[in-house]
Write a protein that holds these residues in place. Structure first.
Motif, mmCIF file in Angstrom:
data_model
loop_
_atom_site.group_PDB
_atom_site.id
_atom_site.type_symbol
_atom_site.label_atom_id
_atom_site.label_comp_id
_atom_site.label_asym_id
_atom_site.label_seq_id
_atom_site.Cartn_x
_atom_site.Cartn_y
_atom_site.Cartn_z
ATOM 1 N N GLU A 116 -61.104 57.977 118.762
ATOM 2 C CA GLU A 116 -61.397 56.588 119.095
ATOM 3 C C GLU A 116 -62.879 56.379 119.385
ATOM 4 O O GLU A 116 -63.391 55.273 119.252
ATOM 5 C CB GLU A 116 -60.571 56.144 120.299
ATOM 6 N N TYR A 117 -63.556 57.438 119.776
ATOM 7 C CA TYR A 117 -64.989 57.367 120.071
ATOM 8 C C TYR A 117 -65.815 57.995 118.955
ATOM 9 O O TYR A 117 -66.961 58.379 119.162
ATOM 10 C CB TYR A 117 -65.274 58.033 121.419
ATOM 11 N N ASN A 118 -65.208 58.086 117.762
ATOM 12 C CA ASN A 118 -65.911 58.487 116.528
ATOM 13 C C ASN A 118 -66.492 59.893 116.585
ATOM 14 O O ASN A 118 -67.495 60.177 115.916
ATOM 15 C CB ASN A 118 -67.019 57.474 116.202
ATOM 16 N N LEU A 119 -65.888 60.791 117.352
ATOM 17 C CA LEU A 119 -66.452 62.132 117.454
ATOM 18 C C LEU A 119 -66.365 62.911 116.145
ATOM 19 O O LEU A 119 -67.163 63.819 115.916
ATOM 20 C CB LEU A 119 -65.776 62.919 118.582
ATOM 21 N N GLU A 120 -65.392 62.564 115.293
ATOM 22 C CA GLU A 120 -65.350 63.245 113.999
ATOM 23 C C GLU A 120 -66.534 62.832 113.143
ATOM 24 O O GLU A 120 -67.093 63.637 112.395
ATOM 25 C CB GLU A 120 -64.017 62.979 113.280
ATOM 26 N N GLY A 121 -66.952 61.554 113.238
ATOM 27 C CA GLY A 121 -68.121 61.085 112.506
ATOM 28 C C GLY A 121 -69.431 61.569 113.094
ATOM 29 O O GLY A 121 -70.464 61.540 112.424
ATOM 30 N N LEU A 122 -69.388 62.037 114.334
ATOM 31 C CA LEU A 122 -70.574 62.583 114.996
ATOM 32 C C LEU A 122 -70.633 64.102 114.873
ATOM 33 O O LEU A 122 -71.375 64.764 115.607
ATOM 34 C CB LEU A 122 -70.573 62.175 116.475
ATOM 35 N N ASN A 123 -69.845 64.653 113.964
ATOM 36 C CA ASN A 123 -69.850 66.101 113.668
ATOM 37 C C ASN A 123 -69.450 66.960 114.862
ATOM 38 O O ASN A 123 -69.941 68.075 115.034
ATOM 39 C CB ASN A 123 -71.238 66.534 113.160
ATOM 40 N N ALA A 124 -68.545 66.434 115.689
ATOM 41 C CA ALA A 124 -68.108 67.185 116.867
ATOM 42 C C ALA A 124 -66.762 67.872 116.663
ATOM 43 O O ALA A 124 -66.347 68.649 117.517
ATOM 44 C CB ALA A 124 -68.012 66.255 118.077
ATOM 45 N N ILE A 125 -66.083 67.593 115.559
ATOM 46 C CA ILE A 125 -64.741 68.117 115.347
ATOM 47 C C ILE A 125 -64.660 68.813 114.000
ATOM 48 O O ILE A 125 -65.069 68.255 112.977
ATOM 49 C CB ILE A 125 -63.681 66.996 115.408
ATOM 50 N N SER A 126 -64.139 70.032 113.991
ATOM 51 C CA SER A 126 -63.867 70.755 112.754
ATOM 52 C C SER A 126 -62.364 70.759 112.513
ATOM 53 O O SER A 126 -61.592 71.171 113.382
ATOM 54 C CB SER A 126 -64.387 72.199 112.837
ATOM 55 N N PHE A 127 -61.954 70.304 111.326
ATOM 56 C CA PHE A 127 -60.536 70.303 110.979
ATOM 57 C C PHE A 127 -60.159 71.526 110.150
ATOM 58 O O PHE A 127 -59.043 71.626 109.643
ATOM 59 C CB PHE A 127 -60.188 69.013 110.227
ATOM 60 N N ASP A 128 -61.098 72.460 109.996
ATOM 61 C CA ASP A 128 -60.847 73.676 109.224
ATOM 62 C C ASP A 128 -60.675 74.906 110.094
ATOM 63 O O ASP A 128 -60.197 75.936 109.612
ATOM 64 C CB ASP A 128 -62.008 73.916 108.241
ATOM 65 N N LYS A 129 -61.114 74.833 111.347
ATOM 66 C CA LYS A 129 -61.009 76.003 112.223
ATOM 67 C C LYS A 129 -59.573 76.168 112.717
ATOM 68 O O LYS A 129 -58.698 75.336 112.451
ATOM 69 C CB LYS A 129 -61.962 75.867 113.418
ATOM 70 N N GLY A 130 -59.334 77.223 113.468
ATOM 71 C CA GLY A 130 -58.002 77.476 113.997
ATOM 72 C C GLY A 130 -57.717 76.674 115.251
ATOM 73 O O GLY A 130 -58.295 75.606 115.479
ATOM 74 N N CYS A 131 -56.837 77.197 116.073
ATOM 75 C CA CYS A 131 -56.365 76.468 117.241
ATOM 76 C C CYS A 131 -57.424 76.410 118.345
ATOM 77 O O CYS A 131 -58.240 77.316 118.497
ATOM 78 C CB CYS A 131 -55.095 77.112 117.786
#
Length: 335
Positions: free
Chosen positions: A261-276
């Motif tokens: 909701e705070y656009n952290l994926e667009g701010l390069n803060a989240i990796s959807f390829d890493k593990g848990c």
């Protein structure tokens, strides 16, 4: 209100004036901590939203090569990441830095290295003690030390002017060109490296428009900081608000906010390829479903002539709406 009005009335046009060059602020709202030990990468990889393993990889095309005599030839760029609770709600954000080593070779190897990787992070000062306690709670038997080095290091931001319009190479050249002379300038090396801790300016890992960021020894003045371009941190806050970027556990409600909701994926803060990692299941499910009902948005209001009158950021959908407003025509700022 009078304080904000005075500061922003003086500096708002300066922020957007490309002829004056970028401004620099000491970020007193951020504190620096250090992670060290053989399990540093493994420990952080299981807690944070981004892929911390990149700090242990050999430099590749993502690494930056800066041809300057006073700076290391290779460094790994910093990383923005978040620490969530098990329910996937935001707790803290961190900017992670790997110490650039002056003797590091182009292949990433370092002579006589002990093998223990040190990572530094700048974090929200208002939750520093709580953040340290939370990290240590998860440490268990991991071989990692977590130290508060806020008195030794400070966080700085270089922003505004035409800095955001430059290419990546031009930004790095400006950051790396401090005292570029035929012989090594030891005073410049001390300023840009931080003596034995090789610190320098890095491109902000979130979005280009935010400029350059870095941590430097508290007792020294960073390179590119001059009497005419240092400004109050509130002006950096204004710059972030204008660009729609929230930062810290005060602006991003701790324990309630969903990072997407705070656009952290667009701010390069989240990796959807890493593990848990802690909270990963909820974040991955929300992302892949593609249903995000609330977003942090930047709004610009125009008058009849088409000129900007009001700009604000609203977190839509919350009963307690957290917002920031600044009125350009009156140069005032309201929380």
């Amino acid at each position: 209100m009078h304080l904000f009005k005075t500061i922003f009335h003086h500096n708002y046009h300066t922020l957007n004036n490309t002829s004056t060059g970028p401004l620099v602020s000491l970020l007193k709202s951020r504190s620096v901590i250090r992670f060290s030990g053989s399990d540093t990468i493994k420990f952080l990889q299981g807690l944070l939203t981004n892929d911390v393993k990149k700090f242990s990889e050999l430099p590749s095309k993502t690494a930056s090569y800066v041809p300057a005599p006073n700076l290391p030839p290779v460094y790994v760029p910093p990383m923005y990441a978040a620490f969530l609770n098990p329910q996937g709600r935001f707790l803290y954000d961190l900017f992670l830095y790997r110490k650039p080593l002056g003797e590091e070779r182009l292949d990433g190897s370092v002579p006589d290295s002990s093998g223990d990787l040190e990572l530094f992070a700048d974090v929200d000062s208002s939750v520093l003690d709580e953040l340290l306690h939370t990290f240590k709670k998860y440490r268990l038997r991991s071989k990692v030390e977590i130290d508060n080095v806020a008195e030794d290091f400070s966080c700085w931001q270089l922003f505004g002017g035409n800095l955001a319009e430059k290419s990546d190479g031009e930004e790095e050249t400006e950051a790396a060109s401090v005292s570029r002379v035929p012989a090594v300038d030891h005073s410049a090396m001390s300023s840009s490296h931080g003596n034995d801790v090789g610190w320098q300016w890095f491109k902000d890992p979130r979005v280009d428009c935010l400029g350059l960021r870095g941590i430097f020894p508290s007792k020294e003045t960073p390179p590119l900081v001059e009497p005419g371009n240092e400004t109050n941190e509130l002006n950096y806050l204004l710059w972030r608000i204008e660009n729609g970027v929230a930062e810290g556990s005060t602006e991003i409600p701790k324990g309630d906010a969903i990072p997407l909701e705070y656009n952290l994926e667009g701010l390069n803060a989240i990796s959807f390829d890493k593990g848990c990692y802690v909270g990963q299941e909820f974040i991955a499910r929300t992302h892949h479903r593609g249903v995000i009902r609330k977003r942090l948005l930047s709004l610009v209001f125009l008058d009849d002539s088409g000129k900007g009158v009001l700009c604000c950021i609203l977190a839509f959908g919350f009963f307690s709406i957290q917002y920031y407003v600044y009125i350009l025509s009156n140069s005032c700022f309201v929380f």
